[in-house]
Design an enzyme around this catalytic site. Structure first.
Site, PDB file in Angstrom:
ATOM      1  N   HIS A  45      -6.588  10.143   7.807  1.00  2.22           N
ATOM      2  CA  HIS A  45      -6.221  11.067   6.752  1.00  2.22           C
ATOM      3  C   HIS A  45      -4.823  11.512   6.716  1.00  2.22           C
ATOM      4  O   HIS A  45      -4.614  12.778   6.561  1.00  2.22           O
ATOM      5  CB  HIS A  45      -7.611  12.514   7.033  1.00  2.22           C
ATOM      6  N   ASP A  47      -2.850   9.317   5.095  1.00  2.00           N
ATOM      7  CA  ASP A  47      -2.173   8.508   3.739  1.00  2.00           C
ATOM      8  C   ASP A  47      -1.974   9.301   2.463  1.00  2.00           C
ATOM      9  O   ASP A  47      -0.735   9.416   2.201  1.00  2.00           O
ATOM     10  CB  ASP A  47      -3.024   7.203   3.223  1.00  2.00           C
ATOM     11  N   ALA A 134     -20.005   1.534   5.323  1.00  2.00           N
ATOM     12  CA  ALA A 134     -19.667   1.343   6.619  1.00  2.00           C
ATOM     13  C   ALA A 134     -18.175   1.961   7.060  1.00  2.00           C
ATOM     14  O   ALA A 134     -17.949   2.082   8.371  1.00  2.00           O
ATOM     15  CB  ALA A 134     -19.716  -0.131   7.242  1.00  2.00           C
ATOM     16  N   ASP A 188      -6.563   2.007   2.128  1.00  2.00           N
ATOM     17  CA  ASP A 188      -7.355   1.082   2.039  1.00  2.00           C
ATOM     18  C   ASP A 188      -6.944  -0.405   1.194  1.00  2.00           C
ATOM     19  O   ASP A 188      -7.003  -1.645   1.496  1.00  2.00           O
ATOM     20  CB  ASP A 188      -8.889   1.200   1.637  1.00  2.00           C
ATOM     21  N   TYR A 245     -14.263  15.153   1.283  1.00  2.00           N
ATOM     22  CA  TYR A 245     -12.853  14.304   1.484  1.00  2.00           C
ATOM     23  C   TYR A 245     -12.047  15.283   0.694  1.00  2.00           C
ATOM     24  O   TYR A 245     -10.786  15.332   0.892  1.00  2.00           O
ATOM     25  CB  TYR A 245     -13.119  12.928   0.769  1.00  2.00           C
TER      26      TYR A 245
END
Ligand code: GLA
Length: 412
Positions: A45, A47, A134, A188, A245
């Site tokens: 958390h 980025d 996942a 990601d 989020y």
């Protein structure tokens, strides 16, 4: 690769995507491209706070078999829902118009067009061994595989160097934020497109940074140190579009505004220059409301932990990173409140069975944990985690051993 969830070889993934393409569209694809999921070693958390993180690409990849079309239609099929062929016209793609997984595919085409590139329609068949839901970035793997495919098909030449890959990652982030509607940061997609085999990638999200400075490859050879990285997919439900989020992201932005900085990174950098950052932190964050302060404290301390972790790797002290991982998990659980009972149990069980350190990885609220273990302890830690989940009555977790693998590229 050892472990319960093996990754497909390039040949296997290529054959699966090709077969699905041929069965669906009645012809061979022009090519197959693949992109990896990721695990983040440290820097969670951070980025979207212009911060630092240190992920690796996984051997687990998403494969896309693709052929260009002469028109602006995109036809999509996925091994996960074989009987349904979706169709989307590129001209119809806009925020809020595409439902479900096709958004991650056509969103990338849309974002490349928004960046001034010309893109044609295409047929695409998707198959993947990145565990879905996942917290291992199955959506970024899909976006990145499509990005390198479209890059090749349109002859954009972006995949050939890191600066171009950074541009592809930016397009994938726009696809995710604006077309799929998930307000994620860029970790990601940057990992899937820019990480390299054998290395972790230190990503710096300072806005406007030159690509040369935004990614540094840090050797991460655990086998050499007699260690392994165990990933525990808790299989607890995990969703990034559910508002939690976005709420964390919003709290960070509010904190930065109150503190009069453009991002919490500035606070982390300021404290990083101090003699005793831990002593100064309470005063620095004192102006924040009680509900926001712990969120900011997590981000600021986590950026510091990335620096500590990388410093240990640079010094050849990988066996010393365990406590840094443990501190990250405590901060994510207590200050950022994004862990869950299954993640906490995976972490505790792994540590009790001898892991040097363990933490949740990715966005949280379910998803996966990682544990750094001695290679000789892999089976014992796996067994301990499985037993703990069975005792608690939880769904059995999936396990894999991660090694830093290759970024997105052509597979066949
Ligand atoms: C998700 C997001 C990333 C990052 C992590 C938390 O994986 O997609 O951008 O914010 O959560 O570190």
């Amino acid at each position: 690769m050892s472990g319960v969830l093996p990754a497909w070889t390039t040949d296997e993934g290529t054959a699966r995507a090709t077969t699905l393409f041929e069965q669906t569209f009645g012809a061979a694809p022009l090519g197959v491209w693949a992109a990896p999921g990721r695990v983040n070693l440290i820097g969670e958390h951070t980025d979207y706070n212009a911060g630092l993180c240190l992920p690796i690409a996984l051997e687990h990849r998403t494969f896309v078999a693709v052929s260009p079309r002469a028109d602006r239609l995109v036809r999509l099929v996925s091994a996960q829902e074989q009987s349904t062929v979706r169709e989307v016209r590129l001209g119809d793609v806009a925020p809020g118009t595409v439902e479900g997984w096709p958004a991650y595919v056509v969103g990338v085409a849309w974002a490349l067009e928004q960046a001034g590139h010309s893109v044609v329609g295409f047929d695409v068949a998707v198959d993947s061994c990145v565990p879905y839901g996942a917290g291992l970035s199955s959506s970024a793997a899909l976006e990145s595989a499509v990005a390198v495919a479209l890059d090749d098909l349109a002859g954009l030449g972006l995949g050939g160097d890191d600066a171009g890959r950074a541009a592809l990652a930016a397009a994938c982030v726009r696809a995710e934020n604006e077309i799929a509607g998930a307000p994620t940061g860029g970790m990601d997609q940057s990992t899937s497109l820019r990480a390299t085999t054998g290395n972790a990638v230190l990503l710096d999200f300072t806005p406007g940074l030159d690509p040369v400075d935004s990614a540094r490859h840090v050797p991460f050879d655990l086998a050499d140190a007699g260690l392994a990285l165990l990933v525990v997919d808790t299989r607890a439900p995990h969703a990034l579009v559910d508002g939690q989020y976005a709420a964390r992201r919003d709290a960070c932005e509010r904190a930065a505004r109150t503190l009069g900085v453009t991002s919490l990174r500035e606070i982390a950098d300021m404290l990083g220059r101090s003699e005793s950052p831990a002593d100064e932190l309470p005063a620095v964050l004192a102006a924040l409301d009680d509900d926001v302060r712990p969120r900011a404290r997590h981000v600021v301390t986590e950026i510091g932990r990335v620096g500590t972790f990388v410093g240990l790797l640079d010094a050849g002290d990988v066996t010393e990173v365990g406590p840094v991982m443990d501190a990250s998990h405590a901060s994510l659980r207590e200050d950022y409140e994004v862990s869950c009972p299954e993640l906490d149990l995976a972490v505790t069980a792994a540590r009790e069975a001898g892991a040097l350190g363990a933490r949740m990885t990715g966005g949280g609220f379910g998803g996966s944990a990682i544990a750094l273990v001695r290679a000789t302890d892999i089976a014992a830690v796996q067994d301990a985690v499985l037993a703990a989940f069975a005792d608690a009555g939880y769904t059995p977790p999936d396990l894999l051993v991660a090694v830093p693998a290759a970024p997105a590229g052509r597979a066949g």
